[in-house]
Design a protein around this motif. Structure first.
Motif, PDB file in Angstrom:
ATOM      1  N   ALA A 198      22.379   2.629  39.091  1.00 60.52           N
ATOM      2  CA  ALA A 198      23.352   2.448  38.013  1.00 60.52           C
ATOM      3  C   ALA A 198      22.838   1.477  36.959  1.00 60.52           C
ATOM      4  CB  ALA A 198      24.686   1.971  38.580  1.00 60.52           C
ATOM      5  N   GLY A 199      22.150   0.438  37.397  1.00 64.15           N
ATOM      6  CA  GLY A 199      21.576  -0.512  36.453  1.00 64.15           C
ATOM      7  C   GLY A 199      20.498   0.125  35.595  1.00 64.15           C
ATOM      8  N   ARG A 200      19.656   0.940  36.217  1.00 58.84           N
ATOM      9  CA  ARG A 200      18.623   1.626  35.440  1.00 58.84           C
ATOM     10  C   ARG A 200      19.239   2.591  34.438  1.00 58.84           C
ATOM     11  NH1 ARG A 200      16.340   1.882  40.648  1.00 58.84           N
ATOM     12  NH2 ARG A 200      16.946   4.070  40.853  1.00 58.84           N
ATOM     13  N   ARG A 201      20.367   3.152  34.787  1.00 62.85           N
ATOM     14  CA  ARG A 201      21.002   4.135  33.918  1.00 62.85           C
ATOM     15  C   ARG A 201      21.712   3.500  32.730  1.00 62.85           C
ATOM     16  NH1 ARG A 201      25.547   8.506  36.003  1.00 62.85           N
ATOM     17  NH2 ARG A 201      25.384   9.952  34.252  1.00 62.85           N
ATOM     18  N   PHE A 202      22.333   2.342  32.954  1.00 66.35           N
ATOM     19  CA  PHE A 202      23.184   1.776  31.911  1.00 66.35           C
ATOM     20  C   PHE A 202      22.702   0.444  31.340  1.00 66.35           C
ATOM     21  CE2 PHE A 202      26.276   4.432  34.284  1.00 66.35           C
ATOM     22  CZ  PHE A 202      26.696   5.239  33.232  1.00 66.35           C
ATOM     23  N   GLY A 203      21.772  -0.242  32.018  1.00 64.44           N
ATOM     24  CA  GLY A 203      21.390  -1.573  31.584  1.00 64.44           C
ATOM     25  C   GLY A 203      20.867  -1.637  30.169  1.00 64.44           C
ATOM     26  N   LEU A 204      19.857  -0.812  29.866  1.00 61.18           N
ATOM     27  CA  LEU A 204      19.285  -0.813  28.520  1.00 61.18           C
ATOM     28  C   LEU A 204      20.302  -0.385  27.468  1.00 61.18           C
ATOM     29  CD1 LEU A 204      15.731   0.691  29.160  1.00 61.18           C
ATOM     30  CD2 LEU A 204      16.245  -1.614  28.352  1.00 61.18           C
ATOM     31  N   LYS A 205      21.119   0.610  27.812  1.00 59.54           N
ATOM     32  CA  LYS A 205      22.091   1.132  26.848  1.00 59.54           C
ATOM     33  C   LYS A 205      23.123   0.077  26.461  1.00 59.54           C
ATOM     34  CE  LYS A 205      21.527   5.866  28.502  1.00 59.54           C
ATOM     35  NZ  LYS A 205      22.149   7.020  29.169  1.00 59.54           N
ATOM     36  N   LEU A 206      23.549  -0.716  27.420  1.00 58.97           N
ATOM     37  CA  LEU A 206      24.505  -1.777  27.115  1.00 58.97           C
ATOM     38  C   LEU A 206      23.845  -2.907  26.340  1.00 58.97           C
ATOM     39  CD1 LEU A 206      26.377  -1.811  30.534  1.00 58.97           C
ATOM     40  CD2 LEU A 206      27.410  -1.258  28.323  1.00 58.97           C
ATOM     41  N   ALA A 207      22.633  -3.288  26.746  1.00 55.42           N
ATOM     42  CA  ALA A 207      21.927  -4.352  26.028  1.00 55.42           C
ATOM     43  C   ALA A 207      21.635  -3.951  24.591  1.00 55.42           C
ATOM     44  CB  ALA A 207      20.638  -4.710  26.762  1.00 55.42           C
ATOM     45  N   ALA A 208      21.341  -2.664  24.374  1.00 55.70           N
ATOM     46  CA  ALA A 208      21.065  -2.175  23.021  1.00 55.70           C
ATOM     47  C   ALA A 208      22.273  -2.314  22.114  1.00 55.70           C
ATOM     48  CB  ALA A 208      20.630  -0.710  23.072  1.00 55.70           C
ATOM     49  N   ARG A 209      23.445  -2.457  22.704  1.00 49.36           N
ATOM     50  CA  ARG A 209      24.688  -2.571  21.926  1.00 49.36           C
ATOM     51  C   ARG A 209      25.242  -3.987  21.926  1.00 49.36           C
ATOM     52  NH1 ARG A 209      23.805   2.450  23.731  1.00 49.36           N
ATOM     53  NH2 ARG A 209      24.491   4.190  22.432  1.00 49.36           N
ATOM     54  N   GLY A 210      24.402  -4.949  22.322  1.00 49.75           N
ATOM     55  CA  GLY A 210      24.775  -6.347  22.168  1.00 49.75           C
ATOM     56  C   GLY A 210      25.357  -7.024  23.384  1.00 49.75           C
ATOM     57  N   PHE A 211      25.356  -6.367  24.546  1.00 52.64           N
ATOM     58  CA  PHE A 211      25.882  -6.981  25.757  1.00 52.64           C
ATOM     59  C   PHE A 211      24.738  -7.482  26.644  1.00 52.64           C
ATOM     60  CE2 PHE A 211      28.865  -3.601  24.513  1.00 52.64           C
ATOM     61  CZ  PHE A 211      30.018  -4.348  24.339  1.00 52.64           C
TER      62      PHE A 211
END
Length: 458
Positions: A198-211
């Motif tokens: 789950a982290g591999r799936r969503f980690g970058l995507k959330l960080a790319a949006r400022g989280f």
């Protein structure tokens, strides 16, 4: 023929010049009118954001095939999809408004070429990382092609391990949304698959949006390849909520994140854990629960059947928490692709008092809550349980956002731009189309929810 034999040389040269000029003009006009792709998004493009892809320069009403190809990793198989589309009266096709007549999907869907992709046998070493190609074809003739990168992040992201918490990582945006503020935190909780997927799936995507995205793998089952994260529980039995509380204390000691604004984001069993944790831990400010549960359920092991009704899923402060037993798990596993939904429905019916004791006290959580559920979920009755959560919170005067998709299944978590190719050992319900379309609606709604809950809408 006439000019060649009878015209004067001067006239012949003049006419030849005119013909040459005309041929050049015709060629120039033809080049300008040639079919071409365009995209309003940047290149590289951020997965989950509108791409704005159009194909222009066709004949009005012309039918073409559009082939989409994408490779996710070096030397990995290339995923492919194809559709048949017809140009409008201006000779244009726009993915967001033009309907597919046949192919990998039908109808209008801006992300359809992406969620409908299937793995192929094609491997091409010349492809770049995250490269995507769109090719327009009329029969065997290539009319146009566009290449671009579709990535989980298009801005720099720093990834660190967090000491003292096995397998836990933090994805930090290079720059905050607000230069004067620190990024708020989203803790990612995976489901029964365990590990760090789950982290591999969503980690970058959330960080790319400022989280500041924190991947918290809380259990890691035995698999044929071994245990992904050594040191974590191998069975989903009495998982301690205290571990999440200890992680919070570690995060609160950092000076590069805003630990006063933390959300939990979980799917399936991770949603169950997120809701349970939010009802017990006062520091949780927001929750995104994908395919949620309103109860704590029986625990399980991935590699064997446990004694029925003996073990629960979670514990807190050293004590196992009340849980609702399943019903008929052994019979479900006797089939080739188990449908597990009924074991929860029948378990609740057979154990009303235990279900009452195991209800997650969602009214104790006063923060913001977003639920996402599919009505055709075959893993467990997520939409029914989501409605129960809404009812409990409404009775306490608390608002809850619910995104329900009647025909979607268990896999409603995602950004809509990844293939829904369903290589799962269990029946999930829904289908690639319903789940993909649900994801393309739920993902931007989730980002808007988190920004409002944690960033004040910035």
């Amino acid at each position: 023929m006439y000019l060649h034999h009878y015209a004067e040389p001067l006239l012949s040269r003049a006419l030849a010049s005119l013909l040459l000029l005309g041929a050049f003009s015709a060629h120039h006009a033809s080049a300008q009118e040639a079919a071409s792709f365009s995209m309003t998004a940047s290149n590289p493009a951020l997965s989950g954001e509108p791409l704005g892809i159009s194909l222009k320069g066709l004949q009005p009403g012309q039918t073409v095939n559009i082939l989409a190809e994408r490779r996710f990793a070096p030397n990995a198989p290339i995923y492919m999809s194809t559709v048949e589309m017809q140009a409008d009266a201006q000779g244009n096709i726009t993915l967001a408004t033009s309907a597919s007549k046949a192919g990998s999907y039908t109808g209008v869907d801006a992300a359809g070429l992406f969620w409908s992709m299937q793995p192929s046998n094609k491997v091409d070493a010349d492809w770049q990382a995250a490269e995507t190609r769109l090719t327009a074809l009329a029969g065997q003739q290539q009319l146009a092609q566009m290449k671009f990168a579709l990535r989980s992040s298009i801005t720099p992201v720093k990834t660190e391990t967090i000491g003292g918490h096995a397998g836990t990582k933090i994805y930090l945006p290079a720059t905050s949304v607000n230069a004067d503020s620190k990024p708020p935190v989203v803790i990612i909780l995976g489901g029964s698959e365990g590990g760090d997927s789950a982290g591999r799936r969503f980690g970058l995507k959330l960080a790319a949006r400022g989280f500041a995205a924190v991947s918290y793998p809380y259990y890691s089952p035995n698999t044929p390849r071994g245990q992904e994260v050594p040191g974590l529980p191998k069975d989903f039995i009495d998982i301690p909520i205290d571990g999440l509380d200890a992680l919070y204390k570690t995060l609160a000691a950092r000076n590069d994140i805003d630990s006063s604004h933390i959300a939990l984001m979980g799917g399936s069993k991770g949603a169950e854990m997120a809701l349970l944790s939010a009802s017990l831990l006062p520091w949780v400010k927001a929750v995104v629960a994908i395919a949620p549960s309103d109860l704590v359920w029986e625990g399980f092991a991935m590699d064997r059947l446990l004694e029925a009704g003996r073990y629960g899923s979670f514990s807190y402060q050293g004590k196992p928490l009340p849980f609702t037993p399943n019903a008929g798990l052994d019979k479900a596993f006797a089939t080739t692709q188990p449908v597990l939904g009924h074991i929860y429905i029948e378990g609740r019916k057979a154990n009303p008092e235990r279900a009452k004791a195991a209800r997650i006290a969602v009214e104790n959580f006063k923060g913001k809550l977003l639920l996402i559920a599919g009505g055709d979920d075959q893993m467990w009755p997520a939409l029914e349980m989501a409605n129960n959560i809404v009812t409990s919170r409404k009775a306490a005067g608390l608002e809850t956002e619910l995104l329900s998709f009647p025909k979607a299944g268990h896999l409603v978590g995602g950004d809509g731009y990844s293939p829904n190719d369903y290589q799962t050992p269990f029946a999930m319900g829904g289908n690639a189309r319903e789940d993909g379309q649900a994801q393309t609606i739920a993902w931007p709604a989730t980002m808007a929810f988190l920004k409002k809950a944690l960033q004040g809408g910035k």
